[in-house]
Write an enzyme that holds these catalytic residues in place. Structure first.
Site, PDB file in Angstrom:
ATOM      1  N   THR A   1       0.744  -1.285  -0.140  1.00 17.98           N
ATOM      2  CA  THR A   1       0.019  -0.038   0.144  1.00 17.98           C
ATOM      3  C   THR A   1       0.822   1.122   0.118  1.00 17.98           C
ATOM      4  O   THR A   1       0.354   2.195  -0.475  1.00 17.98           O
ATOM      5  CB  THR A   1      -1.129  -0.154   1.201  1.00 17.98           C
ATOM      6  N   CYS A   2       1.983   1.258   0.597  1.00 19.05           N
ATOM      7  CA  CYS A   2       2.934   2.385   0.720  1.00 19.05           C
ATOM      8  C   CYS A   2       3.397   2.662  -0.707  1.00 19.05           C
ATOM      9  O   CYS A   2       3.808   4.008  -0.740  1.00 19.05           O
ATOM     10  CB  CYS A   2       4.017   2.063   1.557  1.00 19.05           C
ATOM     11  N   PHE A   3       3.394   1.801  -1.578  1.00 19.68           N
ATOM     12  CA  PHE A   3       3.710   2.185  -3.012  1.00 19.68           C
ATOM     13  C   PHE A   3       2.599   2.198  -4.110  1.00 19.68           C
ATOM     14  O   PHE A   3       2.936   2.003  -5.186  1.00 19.68           O
ATOM     15  CB  PHE A   3       4.945   1.211  -3.523  1.00 19.68           C
TER      16      PHE A   3
ATOM     17  N   LEU B   1       2.498  -3.285   3.363  1.00 17.73           N
ATOM     18  CA  LEU B   1       3.935  -3.091   4.082  1.00 17.73           C
ATOM     19  C   LEU B   1       4.167  -1.648   4.402  1.00 17.73           C
ATOM     20  O   LEU B   1       3.753  -0.694   3.799  1.00 17.73           O
ATOM     21  CB  LEU B   1       5.015  -3.472   2.973  1.00 17.73           C
TER      22      LEU B   1
END
EC number: 2.3.2.26
Length: 383
Positions: free
Chosen positions: A350-352, A382
């Protein structure tokens, strides 16, 4: 290393960091977030970074975890059981749970009142942090909240827009022409509020319970009703909320916005055009727009998924189902090959904003695996 030495080292790192860093445990998210926001008051205007530290998710927050943080905070803080806001059935909006003006049977001690106002201020800071960090919140306020934040007047038209049933009733009273309004509406200069199943009625003016609403004074009644409902009834709560919000987003620049523009910045666009998402998506590790599996993926999205599943897909991959102001064409969305055919579910960073999709052997298998993943996505990703 002793505990005091660790705290000293942690303080040095925090003071020199270019970010506002919140290190949180999911099981204690709200209290720890509010505690750290209070302690790190000087860092509130630094870019926000969030880390969940109790479930093995340590790592780099590239924006997705921050989105998830706000999503979870909104779900908890704006839950009616938290006691600060109530959900209005009309428009599915959240309104202040006013209990500090004497209109509720609930009696709070001075300490409880002080804690409650601190909580409203912290919610205001939370909303301000979302706006400051460009994160779309999944919460909606009545339009009068944005007018109040910007210092705009609130008349009957904006009251009707925010509270249609109440507003149209007042409008009908103003336009009634078939005799005296008291004979039909039977109103005195009073207003009633419901809290926890009990109704409290208070006068709008001194001895209002003995003053009938007539054709001659109905305009004064409507004005008094609107003023009490959107100002006096929630005055302490709103002032605390606004104080927190303006600690992050106060200033002359805010006054340049219109209420609907402020709402759009906070809430985003509610329209999900998945074709825009397809057109702007990127691919990695062997996938491309012309890959057979990718074509089948978008067929599943467009033809087989419901609107609710579209939201779940966005949450799964990006951490939020809110849409950027200009639509999904502005959203980062990457589909990456994650090995050959297998029984594994798709996963996400989700962070990317990256979907890790195995190269499934057939379309039906991909659909089953994908739907299972997005419908059980809490905690995926992550940090």
């Amino acid at each position: 290393m002793t505990a005091s030495a660790r705290e000293f080292q942690k303080g040095i790192r925090a003071g020199s960091s270019p970010y506002l860093v919140l290190e949180l445990r999911r099981a204690h998210l709200v209290e720890e977030a509010f505690e750290q926001i209070t302690k790190k008051h000087a860092d509130l205007k630094k870019p926000l970074k969030v880390a969940f530290v109790d479930v093995g998710e340590e790592g780099m927050d590239q924006g997705g975890v921050t989105k998830e943080f706000f999503q979870i905070m909104v779900e908890k803080v704006f839950d009616s059981q938290f006691g600060l806001f109530k959900e209005l059935e009309e428009g599915r909006c959240w309104w202040f749970e006013g209990v500090l003006d004497g209109s509720s049977h609930v009696e709070l001690s001075k300490k409880e009142v002080r804690i409650r106002l601190i909580e409203y201020e912290l919610v205001g800071i939370l909303v301000g942090l979302a706006l400051y960090n460009g994160v779309i919140l999944g919460v909606r306020f009545p339009s009068v909240v944005y007018r109040k934040l910007l210092g705009w007047e609130i008349g009957l038209d904006s009251f009707i827009e925010s509270f249609p049933a109440l507003g149209h009733g007042l409008e009908q009273m103003l336009t009634w022409s078939d005799g005296d309004v008291y004979d039909v509406f039977m109103r005195e200069f009073e207003i009633s509020y419901e809290h926890l199943g009990q109704i409290t009625t208070i006068p709008l003016v001194p001895d209002g319970q003995d003053i009938a609403v007539t054709n001659e004074n109905r305009e004064a009644y409507v004005q008094a009703y609107v003023d009490h409902y959107v100002h006096e009834h929630i005055q302490q709560e709103f002032v605390a909320f606004q104080r927190g919000f303006e600690k992050i987003c106060g200033g002359e620049a805010l006054k340049l916005l219109r209420p609907e523009e402020l709402e759009l910045l906070l809430c985003g666009n509610s329209d999900l055009d998945m074709h825009d998402l397809e057109a702007s998506s990127l691919y990695d590790d062997g996938y491309s727009p012309n890959h057979t599996l990718i074509k089948e993926f978008w067929e599943i999205v467009h033809e087989d998924m419901t609107p609710e599943q579209h939201k779940q897909l966005l949450v799964f991959v990006t951490g939020s189902d809110r849409v950027p102001i200009r639509g999904l064409k502005d959203l980062m969305f990457v589909i990456q090959r994650n090995g050959p055919d297998s029984e594994r579910l798709p996963t996400a960073l989700t962070c990317f904003s990256r979907l890790l999709l195995p190269e499934y052997a057939d379309k039906q298998k991909m659909k089953e695996r994908l739907v299972t993943a997005i419908e059980n996505s809490t905690g995926f990703g992550l940090v």
